[in-house]
Design a protein around this motif. Structure first.
Motif, PDB file in Angstrom:
ATOM      1  N   UNK A  65       3.600   2.639   4.961  1.00 41.90           N
ATOM      2  CA  UNK A  65       2.891   3.855   4.585  1.00 41.90           C
ATOM      3  C   UNK A  65       1.461   3.503   4.190  1.00 41.90           C
ATOM      4  N   UNK A  66       0.537   4.407   4.525  1.00 44.18           N
ATOM      5  CA  UNK A  66      -0.869   4.220   4.182  1.00 44.18           C
ATOM      6  C   UNK A  66      -1.289   5.326   3.234  1.00 44.18           C
ATOM      7  N   UNK A  67      -1.981   4.916   2.163  1.00 42.90           N
ATOM      8  CA  UNK A  67      -2.618   5.853   1.239  1.00 42.90           C
ATOM      9  C   UNK A  67      -4.117   5.562   1.324  1.00 42.90           C
ATOM     10  N   UNK A  68      -4.901   6.557   1.685  1.00 38.10           N
ATOM     11  CA  UNK A  68      -6.342   6.380   1.833  1.00 38.10           C
ATOM     12  C   UNK A  68      -6.987   6.490   0.452  1.00 38.10           C
TER      13      UNK A  68
ATOM     14  N   UNK B 140       6.634  -6.287  11.105  1.00 39.06           N
ATOM     15  CA  UNK B 140       7.746  -5.394  10.758  1.00 39.06           C
ATOM     16  C   UNK B 140       7.566  -4.694   9.411  1.00 39.06           C
ATOM     17  N   UNK B 141       7.062  -5.408   8.414  1.00 43.25           N
ATOM     18  CA  UNK B 141       6.911  -4.798   7.095  1.00 43.25           C
ATOM     19  C   UNK B 141       8.256  -4.619   6.432  1.00 43.25           C
ATOM     20  N   UNK B 142       8.415  -3.587   5.644  1.00 44.00           N
ATOM     21  CA  UNK B 142       7.461  -2.506   5.430  1.00 44.00           C
ATOM     22  C   UNK B 142       6.368  -2.883   4.429  1.00 44.00           C
ATOM     23  N   UNK B 143       5.216  -2.218   4.605  1.00 42.27           N
ATOM     24  CA  UNK B 143       4.074  -2.416   3.743  1.00 42.27           C
ATOM     25  C   UNK B 143       3.598  -1.079   3.186  1.00 42.27           C
TER      26      UNK B 143
ATOM     27  N   UNK C  79       0.551   9.238   1.831  1.00 42.64           N
ATOM     28  CA  UNK C  79       1.759   9.314   2.643  1.00 42.64           C
ATOM     29  C   UNK C  79       1.543   9.419   4.151  1.00 42.64           C
ATOM     30  N   UNK C  80       0.631   8.644   4.696  1.00 43.56           N
ATOM     31  CA  UNK C  80       0.499   8.563   6.152  1.00 43.56           C
ATOM     32  C   UNK C  80       1.559   7.562   6.617  1.00 43.56           C
ATOM     33  N   UNK C  81       2.720   8.083   6.989  1.00 41.99           N
ATOM     34  CA  UNK C  81       3.855   7.240   7.363  1.00 41.99           C
ATOM     35  C   UNK C  81       3.617   6.591   8.718  1.00 41.99           C
TER      36      UNK C  81
ATOM     37  N   UNK D  42       4.142  -5.154  -0.817  1.00 40.12           N
ATOM     38  CA  UNK D  42       5.332  -5.327   0.012  1.00 40.12           C
ATOM     39  C   UNK D  42       6.289  -4.182  -0.279  1.00 40.12           C
ATOM     40  N   UNK D  43       6.839  -3.583   0.762  1.00 35.46           N
ATOM     41  CA  UNK D  43       7.746  -2.455   0.602  1.00 35.46           C
ATOM     42  C   UNK D  43       7.038  -1.153   0.912  1.00 35.46           C
ATOM     43  N   UNK D  44       7.818  -0.104   0.970  1.00 31.14           N
ATOM     44  CA  UNK D  44       7.301   1.217   1.337  1.00 31.14           C
ATOM     45  C   UNK D  44       7.330   2.117   0.106  1.00 31.14           C
TER      46      UNK D  44
END
Length: 177
Positions: free
Chosen positions: A165-168, A61-64, A158-160, A104-106
């Motif tokens: 969310x993912x930051x490359x 579930x996250x958010x991560x 910001x790849x939601x 942990x968190x978005x």
């Protein structure tokens, strides 16, 4: 006159259809692991997540917030490092490195920028493994500095996803030890 009304109607219809399609595409449909697995630039990360038994966690579930190194980032490590880390006897070390890339968190880029501004140029974030990363700006680039002084640049932000969310990033960051 009829031509103008037709053109106006066509433009309005196109805008509504295109706007709806763009909105539908923006809504996240994948979790963080599915996002990484669908990326040809993150095959090493996915293999590492599997070897470290972290797939189920990051599908949760996250958010991560995940700072996801590319294959090229892993390639920058000394020769043999990835192969050594993927061995079963090194699972704890691999888990420590991978969880150092997760908060942990978005935290989207706006939240990180706000924290950097509030911190007068730096923001410290606590990672899931308990260690810290320092975020700062270099020009327009978001930079992460690990506990060893090594840096990684966010190359795509910001790849939601459905669970965060993912930051490359362009380098692998590592905790002390």
């Amino acid at each position: 006159m009829k031509t103008q009304k037709f053109l106006a109607s066509a433009i309005l219809a196109f805008t509504l259809v295109f706007g709806f399609t763009a909105f539908a595409q923006m809504a996240p449909k994948k979790n963080i692991v599915e996002f990484a697995a669908a990326s040809k630039d993150h095959t090493t990360l996915v293999a590492a997540l599997k070897a470290a038994s972290l797939v189920t966690t990051l599908e949760g579930k996250g958010p991560f917030t995940v700072f996801a190194p590319t294959n090229a980032a892993f390639d920058k490590l000394p020769a043999g490092t990835v192969a050594t880390l993927l061995k079963p006897e090194n699972v704890k070390k691999l888990q420590a490195i991978l969880t150092y890339h997760v908060v942990a968190g978005k935290l989207d880029s706006a939240a990180i920028a706000k924290a950097i501004k509030a911190g007068k140029g730096k923001a410290t974030v606590k990672t899931v493994n308990g260690a810290s990363l320092v975020a700062s700006m270099k020009g327009k680039d978001l930079i992460l500095t690990d506990e060893n002084g090594a840096v990684a640049k966010v190359i795509s932000a910001d790849a939601m996803q459905t669970n965060g969310v993912v930051h490359v990033i362009d380098a692998v960051v590592t905790p002390k030890g």
